[in-house]
Design a protein around this motif. Structure first.
Motif, mmCIF file in Angstrom:
data_model
loop_
_atom_site.group_PDB
_atom_site.id
_atom_site.type_symbol
_atom_site.label_atom_id
_atom_site.label_comp_id
_atom_site.label_asym_id
_atom_site.label_seq_id
_atom_site.Cartn_x
_atom_site.Cartn_y
_atom_site.Cartn_z
ATOM 1 N N ARG A 30 28.692 15.464 57.409
ATOM 2 C CA ARG A 30 28.688 14.109 56.847
ATOM 3 C C ARG A 30 30.134 13.596 56.767
ATOM 4 O O ARG A 30 31.032 14.329 56.355
ATOM 5 N N GLU A 31 30.300 12.324 57.128
ATOM 6 C CA GLU A 31 31.666 11.787 57.200
ATOM 7 C C GLU A 31 32.425 11.981 55.878
ATOM 8 O O GLU A 31 33.570 12.413 55.861
ATOM 9 N N LYS A 32 31.754 11.640 54.767
ATOM 10 C CA LYS A 32 32.469 11.723 53.483
ATOM 11 C C LYS A 32 32.104 12.991 52.707
ATOM 12 O O LYS A 32 32.134 13.010 51.472
ATOM 13 N N SER A 33 31.778 14.020 53.434
ATOM 14 C CA SER A 33 31.339 15.286 52.819
ATOM 15 C C SER A 33 32.369 15.851 51.828
ATOM 16 O O SER A 33 33.559 15.990 52.149
ATOM 17 N N TRP A 34 31.889 16.223 50.655
ATOM 18 C CA TRP A 34 32.753 16.884 49.661
ATOM 19 C C TRP A 34 33.160 18.267 50.149
ATOM 20 O O TRP A 34 34.257 18.744 49.853
ATOM 21 N N LYS B 87 33.591 19.133 53.289
ATOM 22 C CA LYS B 87 34.673 18.971 54.264
ATOM 23 C C LYS B 87 35.992 18.769 53.533
ATOM 24 O O LYS B 87 37.013 19.320 53.917
ATOM 25 N N LYS B 88 35.941 17.961 52.462
ATOM 26 C CA LYS B 88 37.161 17.738 51.672
ATOM 27 C C LYS B 88 37.702 19.065 51.153
ATOM 28 O O LYS B 88 38.908 19.316 51.181
ATOM 29 N N ASP C 214 35.372 21.057 62.148
ATOM 30 C CA ASP C 214 34.238 20.245 61.707
ATOM 31 C C ASP C 214 33.006 20.672 62.519
ATOM 32 O O ASP C 214 33.000 20.532 63.756
ATOM 33 N N MET D 170 32.466 14.185 42.764
ATOM 34 C CA MET D 170 32.863 12.767 42.848
ATOM 35 C C MET D 170 34.075 12.452 41.979
ATOM 36 O O MET D 170 34.816 11.515 42.251
ATOM 37 N N GLU E 99 43.090 10.824 45.502
ATOM 38 C CA GLU E 99 43.051 10.048 46.753
ATOM 39 C C GLU E 99 43.696 10.795 47.927
ATOM 40 O O GLU E 99 43.494 10.457 49.088
ATOM 41 N N GLY F 13 43.059 13.989 48.424
ATOM 42 C CA GLY F 13 42.202 15.139 48.723
ATOM 43 C C GLY F 13 42.574 16.385 47.948
ATOM 44 O O GLY F 13 42.067 17.479 48.227
#
Ligand code: FMN
Length: 199
Positions: free
Chosen positions: A19-23, A25-26, A46, A165, A170, A172
């Motif tokens: 998912r583009e805004k995946s937590w 991935k963060k 990714d 969330m 900002e 990361g």
């Protein structure tokens, strides 16, 4: 692609979400940054860049494993430690992660023992979730697959980010600096364990 060196740990950070805004991935990207800032060679990958069909034995027999499964296995094999940031889906881990693991687990290259790429890496697990438990329950399932199914060495230490969330700034980074230090500790331990196994 870098080559694996016996002298120097090299860590791979992957997330079980494309998912583009995946937590997750963060979290994996933050892990790569922390490793890098502490002199540990690291790569973020990714899984969205390695699309594969859902595992089906007929596909495997007729077409062989997907090229992306081979590429992912090759990427794993040039890293000595692997950190997986895993989303929790219904108290388990994601189908994307399971499918990627299943395909890679069925590739046995010439001269290799079965599951060699799993047996010869060190793994550490983490999770991020908007929920209050941070995805902890999914990690228990992932651990069983890696340890019992694939004979992988998985560190007992794991790192979870509840209420994702609110947890990241900002850039990361984790807003809670103690938590970020704890994550750094897990990464450093993974690097040391990878070095011990491969050095
Ligand atoms: C099918 C499904 C089941 C989920 N089950 C859980 C769960 O059991 N526990 C939890 O903390 N979050 C659960 N979630 C919420 C995910 O943690 C959330 O969507 C998270 O953002 C997914 O990870 P990502 O941000 O890396 O994509 C679920 C989400 C989906 C789509």
């Amino acid at each position: 692609m870098p080559t694996s060196s016996k002298a120097e740990p090299r860590l791979l950070f992957i997330a079980g979400s494309s998912r583009e805004k995946s937590w997750n991935k963060k979290l994996a990207q933050l892990g790569e940054k922390i490793a890098d800032a502490n002199g540990i060679k690291a790569t973020f990958a990714d899984l969205g860049d390695y699309p594969m069909p859902i595992y089906n034995g007929d596909i495997e027999v007729n077409d062989g494993p997907p090229e992306n499964a081979r590429k992912l296995k090759a990427l794993m094999s040039v890293h000595t430690g692997i950190f997986i940031a895993s989303p929790e889906y219904n108290a388990s881990f994601s189908p994307l992660l399971k499918n990627s693991i299943d395909w890679v687990s069925h590739i046995k290259d010439e001269g290799e023992a079965p599951l060699q790429v799993f047996k010869t890496r060190v793994f550490a697990l983490g999770a991020a979730s908007p929920g209050g438990m941070g995805g902890l329950r999914g990690l228990a399932q992932l651990r069983i697959v890696l340890e019992n199914g694939l004979n992988a060495l998985v560190l007992p230490d794991q790192f979870v980010v509840p209420k994702a969330m609110e947890a990241f700034d900002e850039n990361g980074h984790l807003k809670n600096k103690d938590n970020q230090e704890t994550f750094k500790g897990v990464i450093q331990k993974l690097a040391r364990a990878a070095h011990l196994l491969h050095g």
